[in-house]
Design an enzyme around this catalytic site. Structure first.
Site, PDB file in Angstrom:
ATOM      1  N   CYS A  14       1.400 -26.127 -24.253  1.00  0.00           N
ATOM      2  CA  CYS A  14       0.546 -26.550 -23.136  1.00  0.00           C
ATOM      3  C   CYS A  14       1.305 -26.406 -21.822  1.00  0.00           C
ATOM      4  CB  CYS A  14       0.068 -27.987 -23.313  1.00  0.00           C
ATOM      5  SG  CYS A  14       1.388 -29.207 -23.197  1.00  0.00           S
ATOM      6  N   CYS A  17       4.646 -28.167 -21.394  1.00  0.00           N
ATOM      7  CA  CYS A  17       5.825 -27.491 -21.971  1.00  0.00           C
ATOM      8  C   CYS A  17       6.475 -26.581 -20.935  1.00  0.00           C
ATOM      9  CB  CYS A  17       5.427 -26.668 -23.193  1.00  0.00           C
ATOM     10  SG  CYS A  17       4.711 -27.611 -24.536  1.00  0.00           S
ATOM     11  N   ASP A 424      -3.001   2.912   9.401  1.00  0.00           N
ATOM     12  CA  ASP A 424      -2.262   4.020  10.001  1.00  0.00           C
ATOM     13  C   ASP A 424      -3.233   5.209  10.074  1.00  0.00           C
ATOM     14  OD1 ASP A 424       0.023   5.529  10.881  1.00  0.00           O
ATOM     15  OD2 ASP A 424       0.031   6.453   8.897  1.00  0.00           O
ATOM     16  N   ASP A 632       0.924   5.109   4.490  1.00  0.00           N
ATOM     17  CA  ASP A 632       1.257   6.032   3.392  1.00  0.00           C
ATOM     18  C   ASP A 632       2.575   5.685   2.709  1.00  0.00           C
ATOM     19  OD1 ASP A 632       3.170   6.843   5.200  1.00  0.00           O
ATOM     20  OD2 ASP A 632       2.209   8.756   5.674  1.00  0.00           O
ATOM     21  N   ASP A 636       5.820   4.079   7.304  1.00  0.00           N
ATOM     22  CA  ASP A 636       5.175   2.801   7.599  1.00  0.00           C
ATOM     23  C   ASP A 636       5.854   1.628   6.902  1.00  0.00           C
ATOM     24  OD1 ASP A 636       3.060   4.053   9.099  1.00  0.00           O
ATOM     25  OD2 ASP A 636       2.204   4.689   7.198  1.00  0.00           O
TER      26      ASP A 636
END
Length: 744
Positions: A14, A17, A424, A632, A636
């Protein structure tokens, strides 16, 4: 030195844990970050390897009563095998439990309620319940004991206390005070429900990670390579993991491409749909790249292996998805904080419930016991622990199927809050394959061909897309490229080089101004061309302008629709480019972007500053704006890193995968609004899951405690509580799985 390691955790039942293990790792000196994910059964740990070793990490997990191993490249295969084994073991436990529970249910609930007398029925129920209590529930007791040793409690603590109380009370009753009644069948049915719930849960959880399984299945097992044996080229079939760099590989129609590489010979069309999500096969010719796992549709070709093993695109995609599914979304902290205190609070509520009914109200001990057991059983923190990770796993898997690779749960969560998207221009809004449209000489002594020849010669070493267009045009005109020297790229301005002893400059008006060369004479001519959406590049010597070359880059077919979809979603769209105001404005107009939202003549290194300007804006509530940068992934990178979410175009190139939080494999701008929609859908599922998990407990615990009994006489049976508990986790996982069928 900081190191990152993934651990596979065995034995978590669970969310409590995972919280326990997380706390133990986080408190260890030398560990800077620990992230334990209950849904994936993994832990990601960042630590100082001078202070902590991988063996230490395993020992820390083991000290808390769980098992751990270092994650490996065979994890997906191993996980599937261990999952199948676990399902088989739980199924066997369930069958074993049912053998004893069904007769107990029939005797204790059906026959007794009908008044049918079964000889020695109480002792038969005792004999039927005992194997279920101590054999079937042995793992529950072990887990509860481990939690107790760690001075904490988990879901198994609730089940162990609740069923043990019912079982031990029943033993006391049948041997010392039969009038009290017995609850053997109740404890047996509760344990059976718990096992059944876990069986359903592990099956459902397995379905959430189908995206990785499908990608793993894509990887071919055999490759046909050409190798020299005894001085002769020989065609042979070998396992894919034996392929090495620069191997020459043959792929025939219908076969899968074994690894990444560059096509050397042949023509074909390749189905890349499972990598990019694009259904139309891609034509391949000499010099084109092919991706491992894709399917060759037509024609035979040979290619040279450039990436093998863990370096292939497919392997990188699988790793990206696994990483994203292993990370926690910030919203998960809320669930973790609740889980840490939840179980102890529930035990306290159960004790109070028993005390109120027995000591204060004066109800029989059996009544008080049943209400306390119902409280313990109905309060299951599993649903809360599964609410976020299952949605993240399904969301990232769905994204991968659509060709949208999301590298982190935090990115998937943040995307739904986006206010601004910055695109861009070159290669993002536009196709990135510009064509030379105009060659104009301003000097009688220099012909158009001579002007193009000079420009192409000095642009030849450049990697800019505009340079490629000019060189390509010169080749089409069959103009010989001249040898140059002293080539220099000036980012944001242009280039310079020498031909023989003559110095030339080729770039924008800013470059001319920098070299103190007047542009005023030709300004109106340049302006006219730029207003057509063309980029004008000026060629000059050290004294004057010699001519101009115009290059046009058309916008992608889907750019305008993508911009409109974003605007319809309430997202404001911006364009950023190094191009001049007029060209940028013309492209923005074609794409449907407001002229006020255009950042032009921006140097690559300054793009991040424009992202920051938008991030500094606040909404009406005073929250800072979330900004997406779409580029791209090459020049960038700083802007992508600065943005709250960097979306990289690039068909899975290494640079794109490194620099973006989200990678669009298809290079299609329509995937930007899709990514945001996916984020919104995922967050909706997480919030629904959390609401139902919390609402279920907030509503269920008081009813189980008997708050309605004084008014309605209605008391919640522990068996109904057990059934509801089992179904709560399954309902959360099932709700997450509905993401798969949602439309983007």
């Amino acid at each position: 030195m900081a190191k990152k390691t993934d651990l596979n955790i065995v034995g978590m039942h669970c969310a409590s844990c995972s919280t326990l293990i997380n706390r133990a790792l986080s408190k260890t000196e030398g560990i800077t970050e620990a992230n334990v994910n209950y849904a994936t059964a993994k832990a990601r740990v960042v630590y100082d390897e001078n202070k902590v070793s991988e063996e230490d990490l395993i020992k820390i997990v083991q000290s808390k009563g769980y098992d751990a191993s270092i994650s490996s490249k065979n994890d997906a295969v191993n996980k599937e095998l261990s999952q199948k084994k676990e399902i088989e073991e739980i199924k066997n436990s369930l069958y074993f439990s049912l053998i004893f529970t069904i007769p107990a249910f029939l005797i204790g609930m059906v026959l007794m309620s009908l008044g049918v007398n079964v000889p020695y029925d109480l002792f038969i129920l005792f004999l039927l319940a005992t194997p279920v209590q101590f054999i079937v529930a042995s793992d529950i007791y072990k887990s509860a004991w481990v939690a107790l040793k760690n001075k904490t409690a988990n879901m198994d603590s609730l089940i162990a206390i609740g069923t043990s109380a019912a079982y031990l009370f029943s033993i006391y009753a049948i041997f010392f005070d039969p009038i009290l009644g017995q609850y053997f069948e109740t404890s047996a049915i509760l344990i059976t429900f718990v096992i059944f719930g876990r069986y359903l849960e592990i099956n459902a959880k397995g379905k959430t990670s189908e995206a990785i399984k499908k990608l793993m299945e894509l990887s071919p097992k055999i490759a046909t390579v050409i190798r020299k044996i005894n001085g002769k080229n020989k065609e042979m079939q070998i396992p894919v993991d034996q392929v090495v760099l620069n191997d020459i590989i043959i792929v025939k129609p219908g076969e899968k491409v074994p690894v990444d590489g560059i096509l050397l010979e042949g023509l074909s069309s390749v189905d890349e749909s499972m990598i990019t999500g694009e259904s139309i096969p891609v034509e391949k010719k000499k010099g084109d790249t092919v991706i491992g796992g894709t399917i060759n549709k037509h024609g035979t070709f040979t290619f040279k292996a450039t990436k093998v093993g863990e370096n292939t695109t497919l392997a990188n995609i699988i790793k990206l998805i696994e990483d994203a599914q292993g990370k926690k979304a910030p919203i998960q902290r809320f669930a973790d904080n609740i889980s840490a205190y939840f179980v102890p609070v529930v035990i306290l509520i159960a004790i109070v419930t028993f005390s109120v009914w027995f000591f204060w109200v004066g109800k029989p001990i059996a009544f008080a016991l049943i209400t306390a057991v119902s409280v313990l059983v109905i309060a299951c923190p599993c649903a809360l622990g599964l609410a976020t990770p299952t949605s993240i796993i399904v969301g990232t898997g769905k994204g991968a199927k659509e060709g949208i690779l999301i590298k982190g749960a935090d990115s998937l969560e943040a995307a739904h809050k986006v206010k601004y998207v910055i695109f861009d221009k070159t290669g993002t809004i536009t196709n990135g394959k510009p064509e030379t449209t105009d060659v104009i000489s301003f000097e009688k002594s220099i012909s158009q061909d001579s002007l193009l020849k000079i420009a192409a010669s000095i642009e030849k070493p450049s990697e800019h897309p505009l340079a490629d267009a000019i060189v390509r045009k010169a080749n089409e005109e069959k103009l010989a490229i001249i040898k140059i020297k002293n080539f220099k790229a000036i980012p944001g301005y242009g280039i310079s080089a020498k031909i023989s002893s003559k110095q030339y400059y080729f770039g924008n008006t800013k470059l001319m101004q920098k070299q103190k060369i007047s542009v005023s004479k030709y300004e109106s001519r340049i302006q006219d061309i730029e207003e057509q959406g063309k980029t004008v590049m000026i060629l000059s010597n050290t004294k004057k302008i010699l001519g101009i070359i115009a290059v046009a880059d058309t916008i992608k077919e889907t750019s305008k629709l993508a911009v409109k979809q974003l605007q319809d979603m309430g997202v404001e769209v911006y364009l950023i480019t190094g191009d001049n105001v007029r060209t940028a404005g013309a492209i923005a107009k074609q794409a449907g972007i407001k002229q006020d939202n255009v950042f032009s003549e921006v140097l690559p290194e300054d793009k991040a500053n424009y992202v920051k300007k938008l991030q500094d804006k606040k909404d009406k509530k005073g929250n800072f704006a979330k900004v997406v940068m779409v580029g791209d992934g090459v020049n960038d990178a700083p802007a992508l890193a600065q943005a709250d979410i960097g979306i990289a175009m690039g068909s899975g190139t290494d640079v794109a995968m490194e620099s973006g939080n989200i990678v669009l494999m298809k290079n299609d701008l329509l995937d930007v609004p899709k990514a945001i929609k996916l984020s919104k859908q995922t967050m909706t599922k997480i919030k629904q899951n959390m609401f139902w998990a919390l609402f279920y407990n907030v509503l269920g615990i008081p009813i189980a405690a008997g708050v309605l009994y004084p008014f309605t006489g209605w008391l919640l049976s522990p068996i109904i509580a057990g059934g509801a508990m089992a179904l709560s986790s399954v309902s959360v996982v099932t709700n997450s799985l509905l993401l798969k069928s949602s439309k983007l």
